[in-house]
Design a protein around this motif. Structure first.
Motif, PDB file in Angstrom:
ATOM      1  N   ASP A  34      22.856  61.982  21.276  1.00 53.99           N
ATOM      2  CA  ASP A  34      22.108  63.864  21.205  1.00 53.99           C
ATOM      3  C   ASP A  34      22.486  63.971  21.778  1.00 53.99           C
ATOM      4  OD1 ASP A  34      21.795  65.478  18.496  1.00 53.99           O
ATOM      5  OD2 ASP A  34      20.662  64.913  17.968  1.00 53.99           O
ATOM      6  N   SER A  53      29.125  71.043   8.217  1.00 54.99           N
ATOM      7  CA  SER A  53      28.169  70.658   7.476  1.00 54.99           C
ATOM      8  C   SER A  53      27.748  71.502   6.788  1.00 54.99           C
ATOM      9  CB  SER A  53      26.666  71.686   7.625  1.00 54.99           C
ATOM     10  OG  SER A  53      26.066  71.988   6.963  1.00 54.99           O
ATOM     11  N   LEU A  55      26.018  71.980   4.429  1.00 56.78           N
ATOM     12  CA  LEU A  55      24.995  73.276   3.575  1.00 56.78           C
ATOM     13  C   LEU A  55      25.519  74.048   2.209  1.00 56.78           C
ATOM     14  CD1 LEU A  55      21.898  72.770   3.925  1.00 56.78           C
ATOM     15  CD2 LEU A  55      21.993  74.541   5.679  1.00 56.78           C
ATOM     16  N   MET A 113      18.499  75.949  -0.734  1.00 49.68           N
ATOM     17  CA  MET A 113      19.417  75.621   0.846  1.00 49.68           C
ATOM     18  C   MET A 113      18.148  75.227   1.781  1.00 49.68           C
ATOM     19  SD  MET A 113      22.686  77.493   1.411  1.00 49.68           S
ATOM     20  CE  MET A 113      21.989  79.153   1.635  1.00 49.68           C
ATOM     21  N   THR A 114      16.861  76.065   2.496  1.00 46.99           N
ATOM     22  CA  THR A 114      15.780  75.994   2.920  1.00 46.99           C
ATOM     23  C   THR A 114      15.533  74.808   3.458  1.00 46.99           C
ATOM     24  OG1 THR A 114      15.642  78.331   2.560  1.00 46.99           O
ATOM     25  CG2 THR A 114      14.202  77.242   4.311  1.00 46.99           C
ATOM     26  N   PHE A 117      18.064  72.103   4.070  1.00 50.42           N
ATOM     27  CA  PHE A 117      18.114  72.366   5.405  1.00 50.42           C
ATOM     28  C   PHE A 117      16.997  71.312   6.218  1.00 50.42           C
ATOM     29  CE2 PHE A 117      16.131  74.228   9.805  1.00 50.42           C
ATOM     30  CZ  PHE A 117      17.390  74.264   9.858  1.00 50.42           C
ATOM     31  N   TYR A 118      15.888  71.178   5.513  1.00 50.49           N
ATOM     32  CA  TYR A 118      14.454  71.166   6.604  1.00 50.49           C
ATOM     33  C   TYR A 118      14.160  69.443   6.042  1.00 50.49           C
ATOM     34  CZ  TYR A 118      13.394  75.792   8.306  1.00 50.49           C
ATOM     35  OH  TYR A 118      13.248  76.400   9.066  1.00 50.49           O
ATOM     36  N   VAL A 120      16.659  66.880   5.180  1.00 47.54           N
ATOM     37  CA  VAL A 120      17.794  66.563   5.855  1.00 47.54           C
ATOM     38  C   VAL A 120      18.012  66.696   7.008  1.00 47.54           C
ATOM     39  CG1 VAL A 120      20.737  66.808   6.535  1.00 47.54           C
ATOM     40  CG2 VAL A 120      19.275  67.311   3.983  1.00 47.54           C
ATOM     41  N   SER A 121      17.514  67.478   7.669  1.00 41.89           N
ATOM     42  CA  SER A 121      16.866  67.232   9.158  1.00 41.89           C
ATOM     43  C   SER A 121      15.659  66.891   9.803  1.00 41.89           C
ATOM     44  CB  SER A 121      16.636  68.954   9.656  1.00 41.89           C
ATOM     45  OG  SER A 121      17.612  69.649   9.618  1.00 41.89           O
ATOM     46  N   MET A 123      12.400  67.932   8.986  1.00 43.43           N
ATOM     47  CA  MET A 123      11.293  68.937   9.522  1.00 43.43           C
ATOM     48  C   MET A 123      10.948  69.362   7.996  1.00 43.43           C
ATOM     49  SD  MET A 123      13.294  70.807  12.264  1.00 43.43           S
ATOM     50  CE  MET A 123      14.718  72.152  11.638  1.00 43.43           C
ATOM     51  N   GLY A 124       9.329  69.931   8.950  1.00 45.24           N
ATOM     52  CA  GLY A 124       8.915  70.138   7.764  1.00 45.24           C
ATOM     53  C   GLY A 124       7.189  70.913   8.214  1.00 45.24           C
ATOM     54  N   PHE A 125       6.308  71.071   7.434  1.00 46.37           N
ATOM     55  CA  PHE A 125       5.092  71.226   7.867  1.00 46.37           C
ATOM     56  C   PHE A 125       4.471  70.194   9.002  1.00 46.37           C
ATOM     57  CE2 PHE A 125       6.066  75.195   5.717  1.00 46.37           C
ATOM     58  CZ  PHE A 125       5.015  76.474   6.631  1.00 46.37           C
ATOM     59  N   VAL A 127       5.833  67.914  10.603  1.00 43.35           N
ATOM     60  CA  VAL A 127       6.345  67.167  11.151  1.00 43.35           C
ATOM     61  C   VAL A 127       6.011  66.967  13.035  1.00 43.35           C
ATOM     62  CG1 VAL A 127       8.548  66.153  11.522  1.00 43.35           C
ATOM     63  CG2 VAL A 127       7.532  66.914   9.454  1.00 43.35           C
ATOM     64  N   ASP A 128       5.735  66.114  13.962  1.00 41.81           N
ATOM     65  CA  ASP A 128       5.577  66.025  14.400  1.00 41.81           C
ATOM     66  C   ASP A 128       7.052  65.470  15.849  1.00 41.81           C
ATOM     67  OD1 ASP A 128       4.213  66.775  17.494  1.00 41.81           O
ATOM     68  OD2 ASP A 128       2.718  64.893  16.478  1.00 41.81           O
ATOM     69  N   ASN A 129       7.740  65.399  15.930  1.00 39.70           N
ATOM     70  CA  ASN A 129       9.029  64.738  16.029  1.00 39.70           C
ATOM     71  C   ASN A 129       8.734  64.279  17.517  1.00 39.70           C
ATOM     72  OD1 ASN A 129      10.508  64.201  13.801  1.00 39.70           O
ATOM     73  ND2 ASN A 129      11.514  66.629  13.703  1.00 39.70           N
TER      74      ASN A 129
ATOM     75  N   PHE B 203       2.107  72.015  14.470  1.00 37.31           N
ATOM     76  CA  PHE B 203       2.358  71.849  12.665  1.00 37.31           C
ATOM     77  C   PHE B 203       3.389  73.358  12.527  1.00 37.31           C
ATOM     78  CE2 PHE B 203       0.870  73.545   8.318  1.00 37.31           C
ATOM     79  CZ  PHE B 203       0.259  71.938   8.215  1.00 37.31           C
ATOM     80  N   LEU B 206       7.656  73.096  12.753  1.00 38.47           N
ATOM     81  CA  LEU B 206       8.068  71.613  12.146  1.00 38.47           C
ATOM     82  C   LEU B 206       9.108  70.967  12.452  1.00 38.47           C
ATOM     83  CD1 LEU B 206      10.059  74.363   9.718  1.00 38.47           C
ATOM     84  CD2 LEU B 206       7.653  74.211   9.812  1.00 38.47           C
TER      85      LEU B 206
END
Lengths: 174, 461
Positions: A34, A53, A55, A113-114, A117-118, A120-121, A123-125, A127-129, B203, B206
């Motif tokens: 990446d 994309s 999207l 869409m929003t 986006f989250y 598929v990627s 991500m979210g509240f 989420v600790d990537n 948090f 995201l």
């Protein structure tokens, strides 16, 4: 099962240096894990071989869903479920359905869409990537190779000979 | 060696910044204890909010009789304030969406604050239709949901219901647009923070990593949301104008209302953005990010929209004369020379005459002058809504029911309370997130900043 990824990455300060490095790596047939950056790098996507994309296609479908929900919903309510005469107008008063139909089209498309986006990627509240390098969100650009795909010695050697300022290793929680 | 600059454009980021400098300058205010100037503004804001909260409570507890509305003038300060706040809320989406589609790079300096302002202004606006219903506990009746009354549905032919859909959609889309833009910047704060702060920002960030694929999708999302928000922003104030234009009251029943309301909304919204940004720029020392070039661009928009509004006022007068219809003519005569003549001339001066000063480049680039003019325009646009609503209703069909209206202290307190809400929210926002979009400013640094690297770059300046 949690898989771990061993990453070798090079740190860059200039967009054009990293684009050159990506182009060089691709021409040598090296698999790039990446590219990370503090800003979107314009011109990187074709070099990196990223597909467009989809999207916007999803957005169109969500929007269409909104159009149909609003228009068919209002039509059913005012002609079948509970017809009422307002000011002597026909029950199926199409022009006055247009504003709400438009608004729900926009609303469905935007929310759909929003959320897509989250999702598929990944991500979210909350989420600790794992972040590869803390300086990515500040001023550094990183080109990363996965040890499973590219031999780590080869990756290090490649990065050193392609203008990387630093070559580092990190294990990411995948 | 001095940095190269474009030979044809003014740089939008000054001071020879590096990416890291931008992070430091824009993120550090959220990491320090609040300065005294912030506290000195925050206290009166919370005081006003408390006053407004009490006035809303009193309205609900005692009833709508605490307001001075009467049978003739049944919309007064409530709907005036509603339209005024909604209008202010239009600049944010205009800056983020329309200027994004037009590839106007100066938007990056002001878009974040303008979007935040939009959200807070729409919250203030939404309060008024809710409380003016009188029985707020029945407010959910405005939404079409299956119920035990039939199901008895709402009237989808009513402009007031269109408003419900328009404003709730507008609020939702603005919120999504703003938050998605904010995510990379929250990640920047997260990566600098430690301890509990880091947990909180993790948090809300995201899980942003800065991956190339995420950036690609993020840009797509921003572009398409902008494409959707552009007709949306035009539709919202069009529908607000339908609240009046679909009525039969002379002075309301005009086809010019939709474009005239939209231009007025953009006009007042930009004035409010300028009022806020000139203060923020000074307090946080952001002169290198919100430059004189930004202020001049916004003043040009004010001049254009102000002139459209002026043309609309004069067209309205001309059409009422040209219609040959004596009652329409009387409505406009009453508007200008009737009991509320002062609000009409206040509106004419503040909205039509004052923006014309911006034909002068010198005044467009004068910060103090711009600040005072922006406040004047805000007042003028409030007068416009008052003229349209109260003045028109005061002289309706039957002279026997003609009336006069002035607000009670409860109505004034609710209006002041919305200022409290607006500034409290904005001040909290300025503490927890960067008021200038960090990633977006970095993105234009080499194409629109003073480190321009394009083909027409000139060396040294």
């Amino acid at each position: 099962m949690k898989k771990r990824k061993d990453i070798v990455y090079g740190v860059y300060s200039e967009e054009h240096d990293i684009i050159e490095a990506v182009r060089e790596a691709r021409s040598k047939g090296m698999e790039i894990y990446d590219v990370y950056s503090p800003i979107p790098i314009h011109g990187l996507d074709p070099v990196l071989g990223l597909k467009e994309s989809r999207l916007h296609i999803a957005g169109f479908i969500y929007g269409l869903l909104g159009t149909l929900t609003a228009f068919l919903g209002m039509s059913w309510i005012f002609t079948r479920d509970w017809p009422i005469i307002f000011g002597g107008k026909p029950h199926w008063a199409v022009p006055s359905f247009i504003p709400i139909t438009f608004e729900l089209t926009v609303l469905f498309a935007a929310i759909g869409m929003t959320v897509s986006f989250y999702v598929v990627s990944g991500m979210g509240f909350g989420v600790d990537n794992d972040v590869l390098d803390k300086r990515i969100s500040d001023d550094k650009f990183c080109l990363a190779f996965d040890n499973d795909e590219v031999d780590s010695a080869e990756a290090k050697q490649f990065l050193q000979s392609n203008k990387a300022e630093e070559v580092l290793e990190k294990t990411l929680k995948a | 060696m001095s940095a190269p600059v474009s030979s044809i454009r003014e740089p939008l980021v000054l001071g020879h910044k590096t990416y890291h400098d931008i992070t430091e300058d824009l993120v550090s205010p959220t990491e320090k204890a609040p300065p005294l100037s912030w506290i000195l503004v925050f206290i009166p804001a919370v005081a006003l909010l408390s006053l407004g909260t009490f006035a809303v409570y009193w309205t609900i507890y005692v009833g709508i009789g605490t307001w001075n509305l009467n049978r003739t003038i049944n919309w007064g300060w409530d709907i005036t304030n509603f339209v005024w706040w909604i209008g202010i809320g239009h600049a944010g989406t205009l800056i983020s969406a329309i200027l994004l589609l037009f590839r106007q790079k100066w938007r990056t300096g002001v878009n974040r604050a303008a979007e935040a302002m939009t959200i807070f202004a729409v919250m203030c606006a939404g309060l008024f239709p809710m409380i003016h219903m009188g029985r707020i506990w029945n407010a959910m009746f405005i939404f079409p949901y299956p119920n035990t009354r039939g199901s008895l549905w709402v009237n989808f032919n009513s402009a007031l219901l269109w408003d419900v859909f328009a404003i709730s959609t507008y609020f939702t889309v603005s919120l999504l647009f703003w938050y998605t833009g904010l995510v990379p910047d929250l990640a920047t704060i997260r990566d600098r923070a430690k301890g509990v702060r880091k947990k909180i920002y993790s948090f809300f960030a995201l899980g942003w990593t800065g991956s190339a694929k995420h950036w690609q999708r993020w840009e797509y999302l921003a572009l398409i949301l902008a494409g959707l928000a552009t007709p949306l922003v035009l539709s919202v104030h069009t529908i607000v104008s339908f609240d009046f234009a679909t009525g039969i009251v002379p002075g309301w029943h005009t086809t010019i209302f939709p474009p005239y309301f939209v231009a007025g909304a953009v006009f007042s919204g930009f004035a409010m953005v300028l009022t806020l940004m000139l203060i923020v720029r000074k307090v946080l020392g952001l002169q290198e990010y919100i430059t004189i070039a930004h202020i001049e661009s916004m003043n040009k928009v004010i001049l254009a929209t102000g002139s459209i509004v002026g043309v609309a006022y004069i067209t309205e007068l001309f059409i009422s004369w040209y219609s040959g219809y004596v009652y329409e003519q009387a409505a406009f005569f009453n508007r200008a020379f009737g009991v509320y003549w002062w609000s009409y001339f206040g509106m004419m001066f503040a909205n039509v005459v004052s923006p014309q000063f911006f034909w002068s480049r010198k005044l467009r680039r004068n910060v103090t002058f711009t600040f005072f003019l922006s406040i004047l325009i805000n007042i003028g646009m409030w007068f416009e809504r008052f003229v349209i609503i109260a003045t028109t209703l005061a002289r309706d069909f039957l002279p026997s029911s003609w009336s006069y209206y002035s607000p009670t202290w409860i109505e004034i307190s609710i209006y002041l309370g919305t200022f409290g809400l607006f500034f409290t929210m904005f001040l909290i926002f300025a503490r927890v997130a960067p008021v200038v979009a960090v990633a977006e400013v970095k993105h234009i640094l080499k194409t629109g900043g003073d480190q321009y690297v394009g083909e027409d770059a000139v060396k040294g300046h």
